[in-house]
Scaffold this motif. Sequence first.
Motif, short mmCIF file in Angstrom:
data_model
loop_
_atom_site.label_atom_id
_atom_site.label_comp_id
_atom_site.label_asym_id
_atom_site.label_seq_id
_atom_site.Cartn_x
_atom_site.Cartn_y
_atom_site.Cartn_z
N PRO A 373 6.24 -10.79 -1.26
CA PRO A 373 5.78 -9.62 -0.50
C PRO A 373 5.09 -8.61 -1.41
O PRO A 373 5.11 -8.75 -2.64
CB PRO A 373 7.08 -9.05 0.07
CG PRO A 373 8.08 -9.37 -1.00
CD PRO A 373 7.68 -10.72 -1.54
N VAL A 374 4.52 -7.59 -0.82
CA VAL A 374 3.95 -6.49 -1.59
C VAL A 374 5.09 -5.63 -2.13
O VAL A 374 5.94 -5.17 -1.38
CB VAL A 374 3.00 -5.65 -0.71
CG1 VAL A 374 2.56 -4.40 -1.45
CG2 VAL A 374 1.79 -6.48 -0.30
N VAL A 375 5.10 -5.43 -3.44
CA VAL A 375 6.14 -4.61 -4.07
C VAL A 375 5.54 -3.38 -4.77
O VAL A 375 6.27 -2.51 -5.21
CB VAL A 375 6.95 -5.44 -5.09
CG1 VAL A 375 7.78 -6.49 -4.37
CG2 VAL A 375 6.05 -6.08 -6.13
N ARG A 376 4.20 -3.37 -4.88
CA ARG A 376 3.51 -2.21 -5.47
C ARG A 376 2.47 -1.72 -4.45
O ARG A 376 1.27 -2.01 -4.57
CB ARG A 376 2.83 -2.60 -6.79
CG ARG A 376 3.81 -3.00 -7.89
CD ARG A 376 3.07 -3.49 -9.13
NE ARG A 376 2.33 -4.72 -8.86
CZ ARG A 376 2.88 -5.94 -8.90
NH1 ARG A 376 4.16 -6.09 -9.21
NH2 ARG A 376 2.14 -7.01 -8.65
N PRO A 377 2.93 -1.00 -3.42
CA PRO A 377 2.02 -0.59 -2.35
C PRO A 377 0.88 0.28 -2.88
O PRO A 377 1.05 1.10 -3.79
CB PRO A 377 2.92 0.20 -1.39
CG PRO A 377 4.32 -0.23 -1.72
CD PRO A 377 4.31 -0.54 -3.18
N VAL A 378 -0.30 0.08 -2.28
CA VAL A 378 -1.48 0.89 -2.59
C VAL A 378 -1.70 1.83 -1.41
O VAL A 378 -2.12 1.39 -0.34
CB VAL A 378 -2.72 0.02 -2.82
CG1 VAL A 378 -3.94 0.89 -3.12
CG2 VAL A 378 -2.47 -0.98 -3.94
N PRO A 379 -1.41 3.13 -1.55
CA PRO A 379 -1.52 4.05 -0.42
C PRO A 379 -2.94 4.12 0.11
O PRO A 379 -3.92 4.05 -0.63
CB PRO A 379 -1.07 5.40 -1.01
CG PRO A 379 -0.31 5.05 -2.25
CD PRO A 379 -0.92 3.78 -2.77
N ASN A 513 4.90 -0.99 4.05
CA ASN A 513 3.70 -1.48 3.36
C ASN A 513 3.96 -2.69 2.47
O ASN A 513 3.40 -2.82 1.38
CB ASN A 513 3.09 -0.36 2.51
CG ASN A 513 2.50 0.76 3.34
OD1 ASN A 513 1.84 0.51 4.34
ND2 ASN A 513 2.77 1.99 2.94
N ASN A 514 4.80 -3.62 2.95
CA ASN A 514 5.08 -4.81 2.15
C ASN A 514 4.20 -5.99 2.55
O ASN A 514 4.41 -7.12 2.11
CB ASN A 514 6.55 -5.19 2.22
CG ASN A 514 6.95 -5.76 3.58
OD1 ASN A 514 6.21 -5.63 4.56
ND2 ASN A 514 8.12 -6.36 3.64
N GLY A 515 3.19 -5.71 3.40
CA GLY A 515 2.20 -6.73 3.72
C GLY A 515 2.58 -7.69 4.80
O GLY A 515 1.87 -8.67 5.03
N ASP A 516 3.69 -7.45 5.53
CA ASP A 516 4.09 -8.39 6.58
C ASP A 516 3.51 -8.05 7.94
O ASP A 516 3.83 -8.68 8.94
CB ASP A 516 5.61 -8.48 6.66
CG ASP A 516 6.26 -7.19 7.16
OD1 ASP A 516 5.55 -6.19 7.35
OD2 ASP A 516 7.49 -7.19 7.36
N GLY A 517 2.66 -7.02 8.00
CA GLY A 517 2.05 -6.65 9.26
C GLY A 517 3.00 -6.00 10.24
O GLY A 517 2.70 -5.89 11.42
N GLY A 518 4.16 -5.59 9.77
CA GLY A 518 5.12 -4.96 10.65
C GLY A 518 5.98 -5.92 11.43
O GLY A 518 6.68 -5.51 12.36
N VAL A 519 5.97 -7.20 11.04
CA VAL A 519 6.74 -8.21 11.77
C VAL A 519 8.24 -7.88 11.76
O VAL A 519 8.93 -8.06 12.76
CB VAL A 519 6.51 -9.60 11.15
CG1 VAL A 519 7.48 -10.62 11.73
CG2 VAL A 519 5.07 -10.04 11.40
N ALA A 520 8.74 -7.38 10.63
CA ALA A 520 10.18 -7.17 10.49
C ALA A 520 10.58 -5.71 10.41
O ALA A 520 11.77 -5.41 10.38
CB ALA A 520 10.68 -7.90 9.25
N ASP A 521 9.62 -4.78 10.35
CA ASP A 521 9.97 -3.37 10.17
C ASP A 521 10.72 -2.82 11.38
O ASP A 521 10.38 -3.13 12.53
CB ASP A 521 8.70 -2.55 9.93
CG ASP A 521 8.06 -2.87 8.60
OD1 ASP A 521 8.02 -1.98 7.74
OD2 ASP A 521 7.60 -4.01 8.41
N ARG A 522 11.71 -2.02 11.09
CA ARG A 522 12.48 -1.35 12.12
C ARG A 522 12.17 0.15 12.10
O ARG A 522 11.77 0.68 11.06
CB ARG A 522 13.97 -1.59 11.91
CG ARG A 522 14.38 -3.06 11.98
CD ARG A 522 15.87 -3.24 11.85
NE ARG A 522 16.35 -3.03 10.49
CZ ARG A 522 16.46 -3.98 9.57
NH1 ARG A 522 16.11 -5.22 9.87
NH2 ARG A 522 16.92 -3.72 8.37
#
Length: 619
Positions: A373-379, A513-522
């Motif tokens: 996954p993305v671990v260094r988000p780019v704002p 912002n871990n690059g999953d497109g919001g699939v798992a975000d709560r």
Amino acid sequence: MPFFGARTQSAGGTQLLNDNSVAIRNTYINTKLNLVNESRFLYSRRDQDIFANGDFVGITLITPEGSIQAGSGTILPNPSIENIYHFVNNDSLKKSRNQIKFGVDYIRITGEGRVPIVEKGAAQFEPIDFAALAGMPGLPFFTALEAFDPASRTPIQRSFLQFASAALPGMFPGFPSNLPLVDLPIPFGYTQGFNTQDLVPIEANLFSTFFQDDIKLKDNLLIKVGLRYDLNRVKLTPNNNGNISPRIAFSYNIKPNLNIHGSYGLFFTVPLIGPVASTQPLERKLLSLPFPFSIVPYSLPNNRFPITSTLPSGVNFQPQFGVETVFEKNLRNGYAQQANFGFDYFFDQNTVFSASYVMVRGIKVFGVRNINPVVRPVPNDPLQNVITGRVDPSRGEINQFESAFDSYYHSLTLTARKKLSNRIGFLAAYTFSKAIDNSVDLLPDLQEIQDPLNIGAERALSLQDARSRFVLSGVWQLSYSKNVLLRDFEASTILNLESGRPYNLRAGVDLNNNGDGGVADRPPGVPRNAGKAPGFANLDFRLTRNVKLKESINLQATVEIFNVFNRLNVRGQNRFFPPDSNGNFNLPAQKDGFFVLPPSRFFNTFAPRQFQLGLRIMF
């Protein structure tokens, strides 16, 4: 594949299935040796084809009312042919106080199948806050519907898109010039696979052997000890040796009317063959394009790239936009520790009360997670976010099947049973239980791990956690009645009551912002499986009458009613709660610490009241 509620018929699939099997069985009994040998051979062939109902791009809209799905499924069409050869040989030998059992079991599976990965494309439309996305206050907010339907946009939104059409090519090299964004749908994510048409070979060999000794130490004390060994070979998966399962159990009649019993054992799972097809080293490319490049394929004819086995000309594959599926190098078979203890108390020959405790601990449970996954988000830059921010920035998403998850289950069951006497019999059981896990499914697009590098944080109540369950079944023979209308009748019923199960609330946007497109975000501050769906209640009834027509001919007529009271039992939930234009999440009301599912989010239901008539002639 099912379709219902906010999932259109086009999003489902149709299955064509042809099953054929033949079985041979032989039983040999040697009374002198007290030996019984049983051999069985089974051959079965399954020819299956699942094709998509829809031929257009798969679409998901994340709306305030939940998610709406239409278009082709992600793994359809899915043809397969499977041959299963199954041989079993068991022996039972009686020696004094010992009842010895041993045997072998061998299964060979061959065949072939094809698992296309999103070959017709899939687009996700979600709320887009351009002010937060670009880090520039004053830019407009788009709902998922406004992103999907150009006709629903406001004049301010249209003016902004005219400006964006000219500005994006300069901001993102390679983005097409003068793309008419005003009149185009704007997906926030787009995925399409370019799959070989080849069928993937399937091959598995599953061998097991066991030994068990039932030792009657006393007339009222029975001990069972056993050992099982499993050896599995599944093509392209790591070999697993040493799957040894010890087991022990006892039954002790303390008094003629009181028995206590218990057991403990290890139980290994059989390797799952289905995921193998998605990890075969085929010439397959899977693109997952973030915004704004997600707009490009959706602007093409049929809203996708051409369906081909290789990348279309002019499309350069960038590894950071790829999706890989792999097996863990040290993959192991999952197993469960199971233990139970209980007692049975006999009030008389026909009436018994039982209580039992059951514990099941799942270890090395098979599942899948994204290990890159993305671990260094780019704002304020979703494109660079996935290009440079991953654990390994030279690769894209890596979905790894692995034995990394676990589960817990504890239950107490109280049972009262009365065998048929005085023409009435019943069975009543109440179970109080708790189930916990940190994984939900095997398919990558169904995983909802908010932080795939910290699966321990996903530990929560399981979706299978039905805290209380009560089942009552009964039989009543009415033939004793002097009323001629009730003669030869038998009534039976079963009542099932179950408390509500958890559901997982989803934000539908990539908040971390871990690059999953919001699939798992709560939604912020909401733990996993923090919702509670309505409970289940159902009553079925059956009335049977037996009529003797002749000495050797009987007629049986039945009337069955399922869901007698026509209760609405919820089967699925629409679980997306996206933010509004102010960044607020409109969550359901809470009760006892859970978010109660509102009726507007009911996604699917179990069957309504149904009647069934039957007539059987026995001779």
